[in-house]
Design a protein around this motif. Structure first.
Motif, mmCIF file in Angstrom:
data_model
loop_
_atom_site.group_PDB
_atom_site.id
_atom_site.type_symbol
_atom_site.label_atom_id
_atom_site.label_comp_id
_atom_site.label_asym_id
_atom_site.label_seq_id
_atom_site.Cartn_x
_atom_site.Cartn_y
_atom_site.Cartn_z
ATOM 1 N N GLY A 1 2.318 0.055 -0.764
ATOM 2 C CA GLY A 1 2.700 -1.323 -0.402
ATOM 3 C C GLY A 1 4.047 -1.388 0.869
ATOM 4 O O GLY A 1 4.039 -2.184 1.420
ATOM 5 N N SER A 2 4.464 -0.379 0.693
ATOM 6 C CA SER A 2 5.250 0.447 1.525
ATOM 7 C C SER A 2 5.266 -0.169 3.169
ATOM 8 O O SER A 2 6.063 -0.757 3.657
ATOM 9 C CB SER A 2 6.483 1.290 1.592
ATOM 10 N N ASN A 3 4.012 0.159 2.940
ATOM 11 C CA ASN A 3 3.697 1.056 4.705
ATOM 12 C C ASN A 3 2.653 -0.473 4.769
ATOM 13 O O ASN A 3 3.091 -0.505 6.192
ATOM 14 C CB ASN A 3 2.958 1.851 4.836
ATOM 15 N N ARG A 4 2.414 -0.854 4.205
ATOM 16 C CA ARG A 4 1.322 -2.255 5.044
ATOM 17 C C ARG A 4 3.064 -4.034 4.851
ATOM 18 O O ARG A 4 2.731 -4.291 6.162
ATOM 19 C CB ARG A 4 0.584 -2.646 3.366
ATOM 20 N N MET A 5 3.988 -3.726 3.443
ATOM 21 C CA MET A 5 4.318 -5.135 4.108
ATOM 22 C C MET A 5 6.095 -3.818 5.797
ATOM 23 O O MET A 5 6.077 -5.027 6.604
ATOM 24 C CB MET A 5 5.738 -4.270 3.303
ATOM 25 N N ILE A 6 6.192 -2.943 5.962
ATOM 26 C CA ILE A 6 6.236 -2.726 7.443
ATOM 27 C C ILE A 6 5.981 -2.331 8.900
ATOM 28 O O ILE A 6 6.198 -3.125 9.001
ATOM 29 C CB ILE A 6 6.974 -0.424 7.529
ATOM 30 N N LYS A 7 4.558 -2.538 8.234
ATOM 31 C CA LYS A 7 3.574 -2.584 9.017
ATOM 32 C C LYS A 7 3.925 -4.200 9.948
ATOM 33 O O LYS A 7 3.275 -4.518 10.510
ATOM 34 C CB LYS A 7 2.267 -2.033 8.801
ATOM 35 N N CYS A 8 3.298 -4.909 8.508
ATOM 36 C CA CYS A 8 3.632 -6.665 8.876
ATOM 37 C C CYS A 8 5.318 -7.006 9.445
ATOM 38 O O CYS A 8 5.310 -7.505 10.373
ATOM 39 C CB CYS A 8 3.528 -7.133 7.577
ATOM 40 N N LEU A 9 6.014 -6.433 9.026
ATOM 41 C CA LEU A 9 7.198 -6.491 10.718
ATOM 42 C C LEU A 9 7.504 -5.836 11.827
ATOM 43 O O LEU A 9 8.055 -6.477 11.898
ATOM 44 C CB LEU A 9 8.182 -6.235 9.371
ATOM 45 N N LYS A 10 6.798 -4.850 11.229
ATOM 46 C CA LYS A 10 6.579 -4.630 12.896
ATOM 47 C C LYS A 10 6.608 -5.423 13.718
ATOM 48 O O LYS A 10 6.515 -5.636 15.092
ATOM 49 C CB LYS A 10 5.817 -3.036 13.178
#
Length: 845
Positions: A300-309
């Motif tokens: 979940g953390s990776n998916r949200m950081i990817k979206c934020l980038k």
């Protein structure tokens, strides 16, 4: 304004007089009238056709058609589902049949609920009619019988459709499976809104739907299901909103996208292509909880950081507390952030008071060098905070906030000094910081609030021009809470009431039903010096009364209006502590402390009370002691006795009394008539009186008491009487007219219960009606007994000016059919009656 069909002037009355007052509403242009009707359901729109000739055919060309099954059911709740279903279908069919051939601008169909599942064939035909009429906005909310619906092909090849909303008639998990055509061509479609629709059985159809809608500007998806990966490619798309489309991977390519709103769990993946750079973004994720701690899905953390980038171009960014917390779990990713948010001007953050949220917030501020406005909403998560307290944070860092001018903190709880310290020492151009104190915290921690304020004002500041504003004591004019859910939590309601009282609330409206049916109101509610209006309503059905536990001491010096519905409480305590009470309304309330007393008498004593309304049966008698009482309304069963003291000021009275449910002829209990006669004797000063048919029938059973009536109703000017067509009601009405020498207006209304005993009315009655000027006879069915009423009135009212006879709106009765009586013959009989007044004009409608 004409509110009903013009009265027929059958006795020579000049019809031009009805045109003296123009109807301004009806004279408005047709487009404006159509706009007014567009806010109504078609059930009510069709009913407006009876208002006047101008309105009779207005709905035929109405371009806004709204059919809501729930609205239609309001008058059919007691009938079987099959009957409801058939009548609704028949109504929609007939509206579409009689409507003219003009275009339909908006067609809305809401047919929700499993119990009355809808038939696909009818909906299919209605959609085809709407498309054939070049509909522009189509809103369909329904749940088919077999959960699957095949839309007609013409829907997806419409050249006129600009807005399409598809919704399942019920909430998840019962989404509607749809079967869709292969070809899609919607050149004018700009808005597409889907709720609880399952597209997974159609493969890549949704992607084809987007490709076949080249003008699409707004796309909203909520609780929908697709294939695992959905590609949203739309060249003109400007607004995209995705809510709770779980277990999906979204790939978005929309070069003109401006607004992007995402609400879901972290297991959903969002990928924005390089040419997709929205300016306004809101990302809100949720977490599952175990023992008060949030639990994130794997990755979940990776998916949200990817979206934020991928949001490098964002100008206005809003992030939820769970989102901020989940990205804090990968500090290495945050430390090596590739591209700062150079265009970001407004940042809105919801935050928990945790070290994780604090670190993520500092990261966002470090990578937003040009941010100008910063807003925080502090979200309390009690169990979580207790397990992840701040600890020791690194407050030595100084951020480069050279453009930050405005900071807002909402729901301050006294634990935010670390945030404020960092911001004040880093924002060199800060102009204003606004702190809104949490209502709950401020209401229970007033001493701490003062100390907290002093600490904030003592913090060092990098900007010499900054103004710190602390909002903590704004007055609440009106507080309204309606919580009818079964999971109503008493602790929350208690705290909200305390906050409202602390803010000097003036009008308080509470409608709820706690889990155990009982609620102990906080003492501060009943010692408020600002409260002027208090409404307490049980949020459950009337069968379940809310047991209100009140304190022993009540003092509400400003309270003027008290309205209670379905409440079980001690009324005498409230009245004693409300010296300024002006209006009291009691609906379906019970007073157990009174019922269990040996005397079973409730005393309603209030020195300033002017208006009293009672709509319930206490199970006990009551005595009213209100020397300033002007208006009294009483609706209940006649087994209850009412005694009114000091009645000299009482002017307007309505006694809408009834008896226990019955079939055939009514059956009265012992003492019903005596109790009503006793109450009537106290109304000698009344000027405006309304009585029910059951009351009239009850008092007629005691003719000796009526004959020996002592004090007439000398001040009575307006008399409104509901009547059954029985000898008893006729006798009571004659008695009241004999004792009302100065009555000027008389209204008679035949009861909807249609209790009728033919030829039971005595004839040849002589009355002294020297002041009677206006008579209105409502719900007339056209029988001989009604004719006798009219004969007595016309024979005795020497100053009568006008008599209006309004026929019934009920279905034709069996009595009328058997006697083959028509209102035409009845009209002729009335006009042939002798009249004591030569000036009287009789009208029919």
């Amino acid at each position: 304004m004409e509110s009903r069909k013009k009265l027929c002037s059958l006795n020579g009355e000049d019809s031009n007089k009805s045109r003296e007052k123009p109807d301004k509403l009806s004279n408005l242009p047709e487009p404006i009238l159509h706009h007014i009707l567009s806010f109504l359901d078609m059930k009510y729109v069709v009913q407006t056709s009876v208002l006047s000739r101008r309105w009779r055919y207005l709905w035929f060309s109405l371009p806004f058609l709204s059919f809501n099954y729930v609205v239609f059911l309001k008058c059919l709740e007691s009938v079987s589902p099959t009957y409801r279903y058939k009548n609704f279908v028949k109504f929609v069919d007939r509206v579409l049949l009689f409507r003219d051939s003009s275009i339909i601008q908006k067609f809305c169909l809401i047919w929700d609920g499993i119990d009355d599942s809808c038939n696909e064939s009818h909906i299919d035909s209605w959609i085809r009619v709407a498309i054939w009429r070049n509909v522009q906005e189509l809103h369909l909310n329904f749940y088919p019988i077999n959960r699957v619906f095949e839309f007609p092909h013409c829907l997806f090849t419409s050249k006129s459709l600009t807005s399409l909303r598809l919704s399942s008639g019920i909430d998840d998990p019962f989404s509607t499976d749809v079967k869709l055509p292969v070809l899609v061509n919607l050149p004018a479609l700009k808005i597409l809104h889907c709720t609880s629709i399952d597209f997974s059985m159609n493969g890549d159809f949704f992607e084809k739907l987007l490709l076949g809608s080249p003008s699409l500007e707004t796309l909203i998806l909520r609780d929908c299901s697709f294939t695992k990966s959905l590609k949203i490619f739309s060249p003109q798309l400007k607004k995209l909103k995705i809510r709770y489309c779980c277990d999906q991977d979204f790939v978005i390519r929309a070069p003109n996208l401006v607004i992007f709103i995402f609400v879901d769990f972290t297991r959903t993946s969002i990928s924005l292509k390089s040419d997709t750079a929205p300016e306004i973004v809101s990302l809100d994720v949720e977490a599952a909880y175990q023992q008060g701690m949030p639990v994130w899905e794997d990755g979940g953390s990776n998916r949200m950081i990817k979206c934020l980038k991928e949001l490098y171009n964002v100008k206005n960014l809003a992030l939820s507390a769970p989102f901020i917390e989940v990205i804090s779990e990968l500090p290495f990713e945050l430390k090596n952030w590739p591209t700062p948010f150079n265009n970001l001007r407004c940042l809105h953050l919801q935050t928990w008071l945790t070290s994780g949220c604090f670190r993520s917030t500092m990261f966002l501020l470090e990578n937003s060098p040009n941010v100008e406005t910063l807003a925080f909403d502090v979200y309390p998560e009690k169990e979580y905070l207790e397990n992840t307290a701040y600890g020791r944070l690194d407050l030595s860092r100084k951020l480069k906030l050279y453009h930050l001018k405005f900071v807002e903190f909402h729901s301050i709880r006294g634990c935010e000094l670390e945030y404020l310290e960092v911001l004040l020492k880093s924002a060199v151009t800060l102009m204003k910081m606004t702190l809104s104190i949490s209502e709950e915290w401020a209401a229970t921690n007033e001493p701490k609030l003062k100390a907290y304020t002093e600490e904030v004002l003592a913090l060092p500041r990098a900007s010499s021009d900054v103004t710190i504003e602390i909002l903590d004591n704004s007055t609440i004019q009106k507080f309204r809470l309606v919580w009818e859910d079964d999971d109503c939590d008493s602790s929350h309601i208690d705290s909200w009431i305390r906050v409202a009282i602390w803010r000097n609330v003036k009008e308080l409206y509470l409608q709820f039903y706690p889990k155990n049916g009982a609620f102990k109101f906080p003492h501060c509610l009943f010692t408020s010096k600002s409260l002027t209006s208090l409404t307490l309503i049980s949020g459950s059905e009337d069968l379940f009364k809310l047991q209100a536990k009140l304190p022993d001491v009540v003092y509400l010096p400003a309270l003027k209006i008290l309205h209670c519905k379905s409440i079980d409480f001690s009324l005498d305590v409230l009245l004693l502590g409300s010296p300024a009470l002006d209006a009291l309304i009691l609906v379906d309330c019970i007073f157990m402390d009174c019922i269990f007393m040996e005397s079973r008498i409730l005393n309603i004593s209030s020195p300033q009370l002017k208006q009293l309304e009672i709509r319930c049966s206490f199970g006990a008698d009551f005595i009213i002691s209100a020397p300033r009482l002007v208006k009294f309304y009483w609706k209940g069963l006649m087994r209850t006795e009412c005694s009114i003291e000091n009645q000299s000021t009482l002017e307007i009275v309505t006694l809408d009394m009834d008896i226990s449910p019955f079939t055939g002829l009514p059956a009265f209990e012992d003492g019903d008539g005596n109790r009503m006669i006793k109450c009537l004797k106290g109304l000698y000063n009344v000027k405006h009186l309304k009585l029910s048919a059951a009351l009239l029938e009850a008092i007629s059973q005691h003719p000796s008491q009526l004959e020996n009536w002592a004090i007439p109703f000398s001040n009575l000017r307006y008399l409104c009487l509901e009547t059954w067509l029985t000898r008893g009601c006729f006798q009571s009405i004659m008695f009241l007219l004999e004792k009302s020498l100065n009555v000027e207006t008389l209204v008679l209304r035949v009861s909807s219960k249609q209790i009728h005993i033919p030829n039971m009315i005595e004839q040849g009655k002589v009355l002294k009606l020297n002041k009677l000027k206006y008579v209105e006879f409502q719900e007339v069915i056209g029988c001989l007994d009604e004719l006798e009423y009219l004969k007595v009135l016309l024979d005795n009212a020497v100053t009568l000016k006008k008599m209006a006879i309004i026929r019934t709106s009920w279905k034709q009765t069996s009595w009328m059919v058997s006697k083959k009586t028509s209102l035409t013959f009845f009209t002729e009989d009335v006009l042939a009656l002798p009249r004591a007044s030569s000036d009287v004009k009789i009208s029919f409608s």
